[in-house]
Design a protein around this motif. Structure first.
Motif: not given
Length: 390
Positions: A104, A108, A110-111
């Protein structure tokens, strides 16, 4: 050209397959913004995890969180932060392990999650073997973590090899001459302090020989290698046979000989090419039965001469045939036209010798009679002269 043959693996010792190959990307779906790749180092076995943005520039992502999890007792199970190059290094595993990487971004937003199999360095080297019949070669390919390994040492042991050693090229390959006969070969590769070994059964060069009688007039000998005609193969023909001798195959891999004249004629044919040898024994029938008079065989031979172009006087050929095939001369049967082998001087047939001996005896007898007559006449003459002198 001949195609490649399949090789049957007999035994594989430390056959090393790689699930995660260097450069291969274990990535999120294309609609996600993060991409993750895992590569193991060929010298250490450590794995490098690289996180990039899924954009045209493949931009690296620093300070991304990487959580490594696995069901095995892997020392790399932990939480990491990517460096300025967007990478995290994981330790070389003690055994094969499947890991899950939860990645990630720092904010936080995008993961992604990917899975990879990590291979211990001790199992990272792999060697595979293939044959190329078109070039009569056996080729070994050495890889480590799926990448070709150049300058790896490969030794091959088996019949005619005795631990022959060579180095792989930039493609990780090295070639050896194909064996003459089907045999087991053991290949051992060494690189980066690791070894890989495999034993395989390799089909050698297949030299084949066929001997057939065609149209009751011709014996056709055909030599092939892996199904292809062999030119200039040495062919030796032996037996109580007019065309016994040594020959070489033509561009079609063939030698054409005259069919046997007599029934139950056994011929042994041996073909040799580049050290490989194959033999075959055949029995053919001819136009003359075994119990026919010898004169019938001679008659058929003369008929054959008349049907074909011959070199030299026909009488000489017939004389040679009679000399060689007279039943009383069975151990000396080898006519000049049969082949290239040297042969000693041979005398006339037995009946010719007997006639000559008879003539010599008659001549000697005549000489003795003449000598006696001359002596008697001389004595008479001398006696007449003596009485006259008296």
């Amino acid at each position: 050209m001949r195609g490649s043959k399949l090789i049957t693996a007999v035994m594989v010792i430390a056959m090393l397959t790689v699930a995660m190959v260097p450069g291969a990307v274990a990535a999120a779906d294309s609609d996600q913004s993060l991409q993750v790749s895992v590569e193991q180092d060929a010298e250490t076995g450590n794995a490098t995890v690289t996180v990039t943005q899924n954009d045209t520039n493949n931009t690296t992502v620093d300070n991304a969180t990487v959580v490594v999890e696995s069901s095995a007792n892997y020392s790399g199970n932990d939480t990491y932060q990517t460096d300025a190059d967007g990478t995290v290094e994981l330790p070389n595993p003690d055994e094969r392990v499947n890991v899950t990487l939860n990645v990630s971004t720092e904010d936080g937003n995008n993961s992604t999650t990917v899975e990879a199999e990590l291979i211990p360095h001790s199992e990272s080297l792999d060697i595979s073997v293939d044959t190329d019949d078109a070039n009569d070669t056996v080729t070994a390919t050495v890889t480590q973590y799926g990448d070709a390994v150049d300058n790896a040492t490969v030794k091959v042991n088996g019949t005619d090899y005795d631990n022959t050693s060579s180095e792989t090229d930039e493609n990780g390959t090295v070639s050896f001459d194909e064996p003459m006969n089907t045999t087991n070969l053991t290949f051992v590769a060494s690189a980066n302090n690791e070894t890989a070994e495999t034993t395989v059964e390799v089909s050698g060069i297949d030299l084949a020989l066929s001997v057939e009688k065609v149209d009751n007039t011709t014996v056709v000998i055909n030599v092939t290698e892996d199904g292809q005609p062999v030119e200039d193969a040495n062919v030796t023909v032996t037996g109580d046979y007019t065309d016994a001798g040594d020959y070489e195959t033509d561009e079609n891999g063939t030698v054409d000989l005259a069919a046997p004249l007599q029934n139950n004629t056994t011929i042994e044919v041996t073909a040799e090419y580049e050290g490989d040898t194959v033999s075959k024994t055949v029995t053919f029938d001819g136009e003359v039965a075994e119990d026919d008079p010898f004169g019938a065989l001679v008659t058929k031979f003369i008929e054959r001469l008349k049907q074909n172009t011959i070199e030299g006087p026909m009488g000489q050929k017939v004389s040679e045939f009679v000399t060689e095939h007279n039943p009383g001369k069975a151990d000396e049967k080898r006519p000049d036209h049969a082949g290239k082998k040297d042969k000693g001087e041979q005398g006339p047939p037995d009946h010719a010798k007997k006639d000559a001996d008879a003539e010599d005896t008659e001549d000697d007898s005549e000489e003795d009679d003449e000598s006696k007559n001359n002596g008697t006449d001389k004595d008479k003459s001398n006696k007449g002269q003596g009485s006259g002198n008296d």
